[in-house]
Design an enzyme around this catalytic site. Structure first.
Site, mmCIF file in Angstrom:
data_model
loop_
_atom_site.group_PDB
_atom_site.id
_atom_site.type_symbol
_atom_site.label_atom_id
_atom_site.label_comp_id
_atom_site.label_asym_id
_atom_site.label_seq_id
_atom_site.Cartn_x
_atom_site.Cartn_y
_atom_site.Cartn_z
ATOM 1 N N SER A 104 0.841 -1.191 0.000
ATOM 2 C CA SER A 104 0.000 0.000 0.000
ATOM 3 C C SER A 104 0.879 1.244 0.000
ATOM 4 O O SER A 104 2.095 1.167 0.183
ATOM 5 C CB SER A 104 -0.909 0.011 1.231
ATOM 6 N N LYS A 105 0.244 2.400 -0.165
ATOM 7 C CA LYS A 105 1.004 3.655 -0.222
ATOM 8 C C LYS A 105 1.681 3.976 1.104
ATOM 9 O O LYS A 105 2.590 4.808 1.143
ATOM 10 C CB LYS A 105 0.095 4.810 -0.638
ATOM 11 N N ARG A 106 1.261 3.310 2.187
ATOM 12 C CA ARG A 106 1.855 3.562 3.498
ATOM 13 C C ARG A 106 3.108 2.732 3.736
ATOM 14 O O ARG A 106 3.849 2.984 4.693
ATOM 15 C CB ARG A 106 0.829 3.260 4.597
ATOM 16 N N ASP A 107 3.361 1.742 2.882
ATOM 17 C CA ASP A 107 4.533 0.882 3.065
ATOM 18 C C ASP A 107 5.788 1.571 2.553
ATOM 19 O O ASP A 107 5.756 2.335 1.587
ATOM 20 C CB ASP A 107 4.336 -0.449 2.328
#
Length: 489
Positions: free
Chosen positions: A262-265
């Site tokens: 995800s974009k948070r990784d």
């Protein structure tokens, strides 16, 4: 184990050879593949202010297939979310695509053959195709929304989740013949919304209408869209248009743990690599390997060779695990393969941003510094730390390295001997300097390392660095003597 290591080493050497060829004569990235090829593929992102590595890989695979077949690569913007899709978000996307070298043939700021390419500007097209479904008896209104009507026997079935009876349809189930996953069946037994009650068209509807009107022949997209495809196939059938060839590429899994990246990784956004000064060619090379392989164990390939080899059968049908260390390794190989002039051109603004070089800093000196450091540099964002002492005199001295050096004895005797010999040395070539140090070691019954370790710390403040004799040559006699004097005092 030794054989496995030897095999791995050979793969790296082969890759470096190809990079060396690239560095001698870098190929021009294909600008346009417009030809008689019927292949038309599209990348249809929704600008959100981030350019996810999964989206970049999808764009890349579409671009590669278009370039491999001599077809057309289309950029289509799904910008119906008015709150998230801002001009700034669009710019992040366009800049990221251009940074990766993924030029598009049709789309924003390019050929407008079947535009407009923004969904927010295609309302008239969607209304026209909605009316076609009404005319064919394949659409109806309910509670203000517009539904797509499946053909088949209708019946009622109790829904435990909704706690009521719902209408279902026994219809001919569409079968997807996917270019990667083979024959895929999904159950489709309910009418579905194609226009919300507020008049906005739904994703499934606009996706199909845009593919029809833009004459898309192949849809290459993430596996997470696989469950959407039966609805899309049903819509193509209702419009009387053959569906494109679908190819659902594997998901990218996060480097650690379970689940999709995800974009948070960490490492998930293309902007991160731009800020870290990764070479776009290296990032693109790594993305090619996330779900595709050239079948010969090579990992480092010039983009023109990837274009030649890339095809849909080469895409795997299992998930791809993201590996930031492998990407960093590939980036290092690209950095070390850069021609010295290119490295200086790329490196100068990085050094300038760190306050190490000014407008009047000699281009020849910058090129000499980066040339001697290049074989040890792993990434361009390391340049200020790795090369800083070449450009300033107030560099810090590694305390741990200094303690270790003095723990083995006072190095001043060796440094004094070296300083005395260098003061009368006219030839500052690497060969001559190496001979001088070897002569000193033989004369005083010691090792060349005793001079090298001591002098490196005195001249750079670091225990590691580029070739010692190359460092002396680039710094020059005057700076070398002044720094030895300062350390000795």
């Amino acid at each position: 184990m030794q054989n496995a290591w030897a095999k791995g080493k050979t793969r790296v050497q082969v890759g470096i050879f190809y990079l060396w060829q690239f560095a001698q004569d870098p190929p021009d990235c294909p600008v346009s593949a417009m030809s008689d090829s019927p292949v038309r593929v599209r990348f249809a992102p929704s600008p959100t202010g981030f350019f996810h590595i999964g989206s970049a890989r999808t764009a890349l695979f579409n671009w590669l297939y278009a370039r491999h077949t001599g077809g057309t690569f289309i950029l289509r913007i799904e910008d119906t979310d008015k709150e998230r899709n801002t001009p700034e978000a669009l710019r992040v996307l366009l800049d990221g695509l251009r940074w990766l070298g993924l030029n598009w043939d049709e789309g924003p700021e390019a050929d407008d053959k079947y535009g407009p390419y923004f969904q927010s500007m295609r309302g008239a097209v969607y209304k026209e195709y909605r009316d076609k479904l009404f005319a064919a008896g394949r659409a109806y209104e309910k509670d203000g929304a517009v539904y797509f009507k499946l053909l088949g026997e209708r019946y009622q079935e109790w829904d435990d989740r909704k706690q009521k009876h719902i209408e279902k349809v026994r219809c001919i189930q569409p079968v997807l013949n996917d270019a990667i996953r083979g024959s895929v069946k999904h159950e489709l037994d309910q009418d579905f919304v194609i226009f919300r009650a507020n008049g906005d068209p739904m994703f499934h509807f606009v996706n199909v209408v845009d593919d029809i009107t833009m004459h898309i022949t192949h849809v290459i997209r993430g596996e997470d869209h696989l469950s959407n495809t039966p609805k899309h196939l049903a819509l193509f059938e209702a419009f009387g248009v053959p569906a494109p060839q679908y190819a659902h590429i594997p998901l990218i899994l996060k480097s650690k743990g379970e689940g999709k990246m995800s974009k948070r990784d960490q490492g998930a956004l293309i902007e991160e690599y731009q800020k870290k000064h990764f070479l776009p060619e290296a990032v693109r090379n790594y993305l090619c390997l996330l779900g595709w392989s050239p079948k010969d164990d090579r990992e480092i390939l010039p983009i023109e060779e990837v274009i030649r080899l890339f095809d849909l059968p080469g895409i795997v049908n299992h998930h791809a695990r993201f590996d930031e260390k492998k990407m960093a390794f590939i980036n290092t190989a690209y950095v070390r393969a850069l021609p010295s002039g290119n490295l200086a051109w790329i490196g100068r603004p990085i050094l300038a941003e760190a306050g190490l070089v000014k407008d009047d800093t000699s281009e020849d000196y910058i090129q000499a510094v980066l040339g001697v450091c290049q074989e040890k540099i792993r990434a361009l964002d390391e340049l200020p730390h790795f090369c800083g002492y070449f450009f300033k005199e107030d560099f810090p001295v590694d305390a741990a390295a200094r303690e270790k050096l003095f723990k083995n004895g006072d190095p001043r005797t060796r440094l004094t001997e070296l300083r005395t010999a260098l003061a009368t040395q006219e030839d500052f070539s690497e060969t001559a300097l190496e001979a001088l140090v070897q002569g000193l070691a033989a004369q005083h019954g010691t090792k060349t390392a005793d001079y090298i370790h001591s002098a490196r710390l005195a001249l750079s403040g670091m225990a590691v660095g580029p070739s010692f004799y190359g460092m002396l040559r680039v710094l020059g006699k005057e700076k070398v003597l002044a720094r030895l004097d300062r350390f000795l005092s």
